[in-house]
Motif scaffolding. Structure first.
Motif, PDB file in Angstrom:
ATOM      1  N   SER A  16       0.829  -1.200   0.000  1.00 41.05           N
ATOM      2  CA  SER A  16       0.000   0.000   0.000  1.00 41.05           C
ATOM      3  C   SER A  16       0.867   1.255   0.000  1.00 41.05           C
ATOM      4  N   SER A  17       0.340   2.315  -0.601  1.00 38.42           N
ATOM      5  CA  SER A  17       0.989   3.621  -0.597  1.00 38.42           C
ATOM      6  C   SER A  17      -0.062   4.676  -0.333  1.00 38.42           C
ATOM      7  N   VAL A  18       0.365   5.808   0.205  1.00 40.93           N
ATOM      8  CA  VAL A  18      -0.524   6.952   0.386  1.00 40.93           C
ATOM      9  C   VAL A  18       0.166   8.182  -0.195  1.00 40.93           C
ATOM     10  N   TYR A  19      -0.584   8.948  -0.961  1.00 43.35           N
ATOM     11  CA  TYR A  19      -0.066  10.140  -1.630  1.00 43.35           C
ATOM     12  C   TYR A  19      -0.802  11.386  -1.154  1.00 43.35           C
ATOM     13  N   ALA A  20      -0.062  12.475  -1.047  1.00 47.76           N
ATOM     14  CA  ALA A  20      -0.623  13.793  -0.829  1.00 47.76           C
ATOM     15  C   ALA A  20      -0.178  14.692  -1.981  1.00 47.76           C
ATOM     16  N   LEU A  21      -0.770  15.845  -2.078  1.00 46.77           N
ATOM     17  CA  LEU A  21      -0.463  16.766  -3.166  1.00 46.77           C
ATOM     18  C   LEU A  21       0.932  17.373  -2.993  1.00 46.77           C
ATOM     19  N   SER A  22       1.606  17.559  -4.105  1.00 46.46           N
ATOM     20  CA  SER A  22       2.845  18.327  -4.131  1.00 46.46           C
ATOM     21  C   SER A  22       2.770  19.337  -5.257  1.00 46.46           C
ATOM     22  N   GLU A  23       3.006  20.577  -4.944  1.00 45.69           N
ATOM     23  CA  GLU A  23       3.059  21.608  -5.986  1.00 45.69           C
ATOM     24  C   GLU A  23       4.448  21.713  -6.592  1.00 45.69           C
ATOM     25  N   ARG A  24       5.397  21.009  -6.029  1.00 44.27           N
ATOM     26  CA  ARG A  24       6.778  21.111  -6.502  1.00 44.27           C
ATOM     27  C   ARG A  24       7.236  19.839  -7.214  1.00 44.27           C
ATOM     28  N   GLY A  25       6.289  19.024  -7.638  1.00 44.16           N
ATOM     29  CA  GLY A  25       6.656  17.816  -8.355  1.00 44.16           C
ATOM     30  C   GLY A  25       6.645  16.592  -7.468  1.00 44.16           C
ATOM     31  N   ALA A  26       6.860  15.461  -8.061  1.00 47.56           N
ATOM     32  CA  ALA A  26       6.777  14.194  -7.352  1.00 47.56           C
ATOM     33  C   ALA A  26       8.013  13.961  -6.499  1.00 47.56           C
ATOM     34  N   ALA A  55       2.730  13.992  -5.166  1.00 43.90           N
ATOM     35  CA  ALA A  55       2.694  14.178  -6.610  1.00 43.90           C
ATOM     36  C   ALA A  55       1.559  15.141  -6.938  1.00 43.90           C
ATOM     37  N   GLY A  56       1.515  15.588  -8.172  1.00 43.85           N
ATOM     38  CA  GLY A  56       0.534  16.599  -8.562  1.00 43.85           C
ATOM     39  C   GLY A  56      -0.794  16.023  -9.006  1.00 43.85           C
ATOM     40  N   PHE A  57      -1.376  15.132  -8.227  1.00 42.31           N
ATOM     41  CA  PHE A  57      -2.675  14.564  -8.578  1.00 42.31           C
ATOM     42  C   PHE A  57      -3.738  15.660  -8.634  1.00 42.31           C
ATOM     43  N   MET A  58      -4.423  15.754  -9.751  1.00 41.25           N
ATOM     44  CA  MET A  58      -5.481  16.749  -9.887  1.00 41.25           C
ATOM     45  C   MET A  58      -6.554  16.593  -8.820  1.00 41.25           C
ATOM     46  N   VAL A  59      -6.910  15.356  -8.512  1.00 36.94           N
ATOM     47  CA  VAL A  59      -8.021  15.105  -7.609  1.00 36.94           C
ATOM     48  C   VAL A  59      -7.720  15.537  -6.174  1.00 36.94           C
ATOM     49  N   LEU A  60      -6.460  15.819  -5.864  1.00 32.21           N
ATOM     50  CA  LEU A  60      -6.093  16.232  -4.502  1.00 32.21           C
ATOM     51  C   LEU A  60      -5.965  17.740  -4.354  1.00 32.21           C
ATOM     52  N   LYS A  61      -6.349  18.502  -5.385  1.00 30.75           N
ATOM     53  CA  LYS A  61      -6.037  19.929  -5.405  1.00 30.75           C
ATOM     54  C   LYS A  61      -7.091  20.843  -4.794  1.00 30.75           C
ATOM     55  N   SER A  62      -7.937  20.338  -3.918  1.00 27.49           N
ATOM     56  CA  SER A  62      -8.816  21.238  -3.178  1.00 27.49           C
ATOM     57  C   SER A  62      -7.963  22.080  -2.242  1.00 27.49           C
TER      58      SER A  62
END
Length: 221
Positions: A73-83, A154-161
């Motif tokens: 398993s992995s968990v990701y949060a948003l990054s505005e500076r790239g992956a 990473a810059g996932f669109m769906v996390l950009k709230s």
């Protein structure tokens, strides 16, 4: 895939298990972005969460990558500076490519003040998302192996709230035959949902306390 398992089927099953756990908990109310076999655009997912006043946004996946040996398993949060790593970037690009049409920016893109405020809010939200992701990894570690020991970004669109702490959970790799079999099993789906929920419960008091803190306001004359 050995068993021809479809990601959309297994992640919806896990999401429904999580929905039941949240619904049974006093003070919590689940909102499903989708509850059937249909597609919801990435920006519409954010808008729906906003319309319902969501305190947390969780995107559940069971992705695949070339090869058959990736696991955990992995968990990701948003990054505005790239992956933080190449795998995170590949996954983010893949998700974002699904929704290239439609939607717009938040407010006036030329309004510098608004941009600064949104950036400040989003930076704080990313911090909350990283904390939430860490709590979920702690719980998911009790369910099965982790692919990454810490929260990736990473810059996932769906996390950009800008103001809803958001995480993307890669429950397992559907491209791995052993994990594919696990994802098809109802008991395994329930254990994964319980791991996600345990992390959510651990983070909830902290997230709600921060939300109760008055937001910074700027007067515009």
């Amino acid at each position: 895939r050995r068993y021809r398992t479809r990601e959309k089927d297994v992640v919806l099953a896990i999401a429904r298990e999580l929905q039941n756990l949240v619904a049974a908990t006093p003070g919590m109310r689940p909102v499903m972005i989708r509850d059937g076999d249909y597609y919801v655009g990435l920006r519409e997912r954010i808008r729906k969460a906003n319309r319902h006043g969501a305190d947390v946004f969780i995107s559940i996946h069971a992705d695949s990558i070339p090869g058959r040996h990736a696991r955990g398993s992995s968990v990701y949060a948003l990054s505005e500076r790239g992956a933080t790593n190449e795998a995170a970037k590949v996954l983010a690009d893949k998700e974002n490519a699904a929704d290239m049409i439609g939607g717009g920016g938040l407010g006036d893109k030329d309004d510098l003040l608004l941009k600064v405020l949104v950036d400040m809010t989003q930076n704080a939200t990313i911090g909350d998302s990283l904390d939430l992701g860490t709590d979920m990894l702690t719980s998911l570690r009790q369910v099965g192996p982790l692919h990454a020991p810490s929260v990736s970004q990473a810059g996932f669109m769906v996390l950009k709230s800008p103001h809803i702490p958001s995480v993307l959970v890669e429950t397992a790799f559907i491209s791995n035959p052993d994990e594919e079999r696990k994802l098809r099993d109802r008991a395994s789906q329930r254990r994964i949902a319980q791991g996600i929920f345990a992390g959510l419960q651990r983070a909830a008091p902290r997230l709600l306390a921060r939300r109760a803190t008055p937001a910074t306001t700027v007067r515009r004359d």
